[in-house]
Each structure stands twice: as structure tokens, then as C-alpha cells.
Design an enzyme around this catalytic site. Structure first.
Site, PDB file in Angstrom:
ATOM      1  N   GLY A  56     -18.794  18.891 -20.750  1.00 49.57           N
ATOM      2  CA  GLY A  56     -18.054  20.194 -21.296  1.00 49.57           C
ATOM      3  C   GLY A  56     -17.222  19.953 -21.126  1.00 49.57           C
ATOM      4  N   GLU A  78      -1.802  15.411 -30.458  1.00 47.59           N
ATOM      5  CA  GLU A  78      -3.354  14.412 -30.987  1.00 47.59           C
ATOM      6  C   GLU A  78      -4.301  15.014 -30.113  1.00 47.59           C
ATOM      7  OE1 GLU A  78      -2.911  10.622 -32.054  1.00 47.59           O
ATOM      8  OE2 GLU A  78      -5.229  11.011 -32.998  1.00 47.59           O
ATOM      9  N   GLY A 125     -22.106  14.827 -17.404  1.00 48.20           N
ATOM     10  CA  GLY A 125     -21.422  15.963 -17.953  1.00 48.20           C
ATOM     11  C   GLY A 125     -21.148  16.102 -19.415  1.00 48.20           C
ATOM     12  N   GLY A 161     -10.759  14.108  -7.002  1.00 50.02           N
ATOM     13  CA  GLY A 161      -9.986  14.761  -8.478  1.00 50.02           C
ATOM     14  C   GLY A 161      -9.506  15.130  -7.863  1.00 50.02           C
ATOM     15  N   LYS A 217      -7.767  28.534 -21.759  1.00 53.93           N
ATOM     16  CA  LYS A 217      -7.991  26.562 -22.616  1.00 53.93           C
ATOM     17  C   LYS A 217      -7.383  26.778 -24.157  1.00 53.93           C
ATOM     18  CE  LYS A 217      -7.852  24.152 -18.874  1.00 53.93           C
ATOM     19  NZ  LYS A 217      -7.677  22.409 -18.030  1.00 53.93           N
TER      20      LYS A 217
HETATM   21  P1  ATR Z   1     -16.007  22.454 -17.404  1.00 55.17           P
HETATM   22  O1  ATR Z   1     -15.037  22.416 -18.447  1.00 55.17           O
HETATM   23  O2  ATR Z   1     -15.651  21.740 -15.650  1.00 55.17           O
HETATM   24  O3  ATR Z   1     -16.740  20.922 -17.934  1.00 55.17           O
HETATM   25  P2  ATR Z   1     -18.615  23.107 -18.020  1.00 55.17           P
HETATM   26  O4  ATR Z   1     -17.947  23.221 -19.873  1.00 55.17           O
HETATM   27  O5  ATR Z   1     -19.553  24.131 -17.771  1.00 55.17           O
HETATM   28  O6  ATR Z   1     -17.017  23.154 -17.049  1.00 55.17           O
HETATM   29  O7  ATR Z   1     -19.609  21.945 -18.092  1.00 55.17           O
HETATM   30  C1  ATR Z   1     -20.419  21.999 -16.925  1.00 55.17           C
HETATM   31  C2  ATR Z   1     -20.354  20.328 -16.887  1.00 55.17           C
HETATM   32  O8  ATR Z   1     -22.321  20.110 -16.013  1.00 55.17           O
HETATM   33  C3  ATR Z   1     -21.697  20.534 -18.635  1.00 55.17           C
HETATM   34  O9  ATR Z   1     -22.233  19.879 -18.926  1.00 55.17           O
HETATM   35  C4  ATR Z   1     -23.068  21.318 -17.934  1.00 55.17           C
HETATM   36  O10 ATR Z   1     -24.427  21.057 -18.872  1.00 55.17           O
HETATM   37  P3  ATR Z   1     -24.829  21.671 -19.500  1.00 55.17           P
HETATM   38  O11 ATR Z   1     -23.638  21.807 -20.392  1.00 55.17           O
HETATM   39  O12 ATR Z   1     -26.698  21.542 -19.691  1.00 55.17           O
HETATM   40  O13 ATR Z   1     -24.234  23.452 -19.130  1.00 55.17           O
HETATM   41  C5  ATR Z   1     -23.062  19.740 -17.037  1.00 55.17           C
HETATM   42  N1  ATR Z   1     -23.991  20.441 -15.427  1.00 55.17           N
HETATM   43  C6  ATR Z   1     -23.731  21.331 -14.386  1.00 55.17           C
HETATM   44  N2  ATR Z   1     -24.563  21.497 -13.455  1.00 55.17           N
HETATM   45  C7  ATR Z   1     -25.522  20.852 -14.088  1.00 55.17           C
HETATM   46  C8  ATR Z   1     -26.986  19.925 -13.625  1.00 55.17           C
HETATM   47  N3  ATR Z   1     -27.478  20.534 -12.206  1.00 55.17           N
HETATM   48  N4  ATR Z   1     -27.199  19.238 -13.710  1.00 55.17           N
HETATM   49  C9  ATR Z   1     -26.936  18.075 -14.580  1.00 55.17           C
HETATM   50  N5  ATR Z   1     -25.716  18.796 -15.627  1.00 55.17           N
HETATM   51  C10 ATR Z   1     -25.012  19.542 -15.012  1.00 55.17           C
END
Ligand code: ATR
Length: 287
Positions: A133, A83, A131, A252, A71
Site C-alpha cells: 500500500g 522526485e 504489504g 514506527g 496525500k
Molecule cells: P497504508 O497507506 O498504510 O500502506 P494501505 O494502502 O491500506 O495502507 O495498505 C495496507 C497494506 O496492508 C496493503 O498492502 C494490504 O494488502 P492488500 O493491498 O492486499 O489489501 C495489506 N494488508 C492489510 N491487511 C492484511 C492482511 N491481513 N494480510 C496481509 N496483508 C494485509
């Protein structure tokens, strides 16, 4: 589906790809509409991405979806991105132009579809996004497009939150969001009308996990919406709790269906019945 000399090609690239639900949902709609297209899964290893794009161009592929891990890395190979895809930093849908492959992001349309059916004054709503990510970035851009008030992004890692903030300095998103560590949630929840979980917490197989405790959920106003982009299981623990508190909940699965609807609409230039996409997904999604 009858394949003949005029059949046009669509597809999805990823690595892995065998688990993808996209071929099922797209081919269901193409069949239903009697369109002479076929949508195929393509396993493309990262080192083959450029070669694959050149090959797709030369075999006249009409367009394709993009999933993990391509991606972000596909962007340099595209002649243009929208954009919104630039703000997210990720492309999930590629289409042809005279100059070459172009990219956009229909996860935004998918995410917004269930919200747009509600009559809310979005400018009055200050969402919270759990989150930071890739999915979180798409949701932030989507909610700014919807016109929401200040978007609060909550994460567990200050350095990652800072990197996220910096990536949007000097863009149209600057000033539209704030970032917070998880322990600030109790203070933020009181005036939150829309809580979105973009973390993977609660996703199969860890179905008993929940990103926030029941006592915290109870701080939300009774008219709040809880939106969990997780769709395995349906409902997630978070949405079970939201429902038991009488809160509106959205999962979702429709986002997944609708991002496909918006992509297919653009590729084939015809209205796409979203219920056919959704029904195909409901049959295919792991229970
Ligand atoms: P995606 O592309 O699906 O968003 P990702 O980039 O791996 O996947 O993002 C997952 C998000 O969930 C991240 O913000 C992750 O936190 P970190 O960036 O600190 O790793 C968050 N996440 C995953 N497990 C978690 C948990 N147990 N508690 C809180 N946040 C969590």
C-alpha cells in the site's frame, strides 16, 4: 505559548483529523524553542481541498502536514513536488515557494532515521517489505535512497503487485525491486537482513495479530532487523516475537516523530531537537 500579532501559522490537514498527534508534537517543540509559531489541526473535507489551499496561501500559512485522505489528491494543486514524492505518489509535507505551494515526503526521512544510526553495509542488504500500500511505497523509495540491494515486496494480491510494479516502470526504481506473493516468503527470508512490516496487521485493537508466524521469523539470520511501522501497541506482536528471537526490533514511533522533525526543520529553518518531539509523542500516544 504566547500568541501575538507576529505569530506564524503551521498546521496539518486531514479528514478525520481529531486523532492526529501532529499538533501535540509540533507545538511541544515550538514551545521548547520559544519560536513564535502555532501548529493547528484543520479538518478539510475532500471537496474543499482546493479552496483550503487558496485560503492557506492568502492567510500566509507557512506550511502544513498532509494526512489521509489528501496525500495523493493534493498533488495536482501543487506547483512542484520533489522526485521522491513523485515516486511514492504521495505528499505528506507542503511548503511555500515564490510560485506557490510545493510538496515533498518526509516519511522517508522518518523511516530512515533509526536505520541511519546503524553501521551496516546497506548495499549488501536485500530487504523484504510486507504489504504493497501507500506506506510500502514510501519504504521502497526510502530503502533505494539508502542504497539497499534488491528490495523484495511481498503482497497477497497479484493484481495489486502488478499495478505497483507498472507504476515504477521507466523510473529510477526500475530494476531495484521485485514483487512476490505471500506464499514465497519462506524462500525469501533466509537471506533477509531487514524485514519491514507496512501492513496494518497487529495494529490496535487487533493486537494479537501478527503478519508472520514464529516459524517463519525463525528463518531470519540472527543479525536481521525487524522493523514494524505499527506503533500502537508498542511493541506489536511481530516485534515481541522478534525480541524473543533475539532480533533487533524497531517500531514506527520514531518514524512518526522524525518525519515531523524534518518537516518542521524546513518550515522554520532551524535545527529541531528530535528528543522533544519523541517525548511529546510518548506522552500522547494511546497506551
Ligand atoms: P497504508 O497507506 O498504510 O500502506 P494501505 O494502502 O491500506 O495502507 O495498505 C495496507 C497494506 O496492508 C496493503 O498492502 C494490504 O494488502 P492488500 O493491498 O492486499 O489489501 C495489506 N494488508 C492489510 N491487511 C492484511 C492482511 N491481513 N494480510 C496481509 N496483508 C494485509
Amino acid at each position: 505559548m504566547k500568541i501575538n500579532g507576529k505569530t506564524k501559522l503551521l498546521g496539518v490537514i486531514g479528514d478525520p483529523i481529531a486523532h492526529s498527534l501532529s499538533p501535540v508534537m509540533h507545538n511541544a517543540v515550538l514551545d521548547h524553542l520559544g519560536l513564535n509559531y502555532v501548529y493547528l489541526p484543520f479538518l478539510i473535507h475532500p471537496e474543499n481541498l482546493k479552496t483550503a489551499l487558496d485560503g492557506f496561501w492568502s492567510i500566509d500559512l507557512q506550511g502544513f502536514s498532509v494526512t489521509i485522505p489528501h496525500k495523493q489528491t493534493i498533488i495536482p494543486y501543487l506547483v512542484k513536488i520533489t522526485e521522491r514524492a513523485g515516486l511514492i505518489g504521495a505528499v505528506n509535507m507542503v511548503y511555500r515557494s515564490n510560485e506557490g505551494w510545493c510538496g515533498t515526503n518526509t516519511d522517508i526521512d522518518g523511516f530512515l532515521a533509526p536505520l541511519k544510526r546503524l553501521s551496516k553495509q546497506w548495499s549488501q542488504i536485500k530487504p523484504i517489505i510486507l504489504g504493497n500500500g501507500g506506506a510500502s511505497r514510501a519504504v521502497v523509495v526510502a530503502l533505494t535512497e539508502l542504497g539497499c540491494g534488491e528490495i523484495r515486496i511481498v503482497g497477497r494480491n497479484q493484481a495489486k503487485l502488478d499495478t505497483l510494479s507498472q507504476s515504477w516502470e521507466n523510473t529510477s526504481l526500475a530494476g531495484r525491486f521485485s514483487v512476490h506473493l505471500w506464499d514465497k516468503l519462506p524462500q525469501l527470508l533466509g537471506d533477509c537482513e531487514l524485514l519491514v512490516n507496512t501492513t496494518s496487521v497487529g495494529m490496535y485493537p487487533k493486537v494479537e495479530d501478527c503478519p508472520i508466524e514464529l516459524e517463519l521469523l525463525q528463518k531470519l539470520t540472527k543479525t536481521a532487523i525487524v522493523y514494524d511501522i505499527v506503533y500502537t501497541p508498542r511493541p506489536s506482536k511481530l516485534l515481541q516475537r522478534a525480541k524473543s528471537e533475539g532480533l533487533m526490533s524497531i517500531d514506527g514511533l520514531e518514524m512518526l516523530a522524525q518525519q515531523g522533525v524534518f518537516a518542521l526543520q524546513q518550515w522554520v529553518n532551524e535545527p529541531i531537537p528530535s528528543e522533544i518531539m519523541m517525548n511529546a509523542l510518548l506522552e500522547a500516544v494511546p497506551k
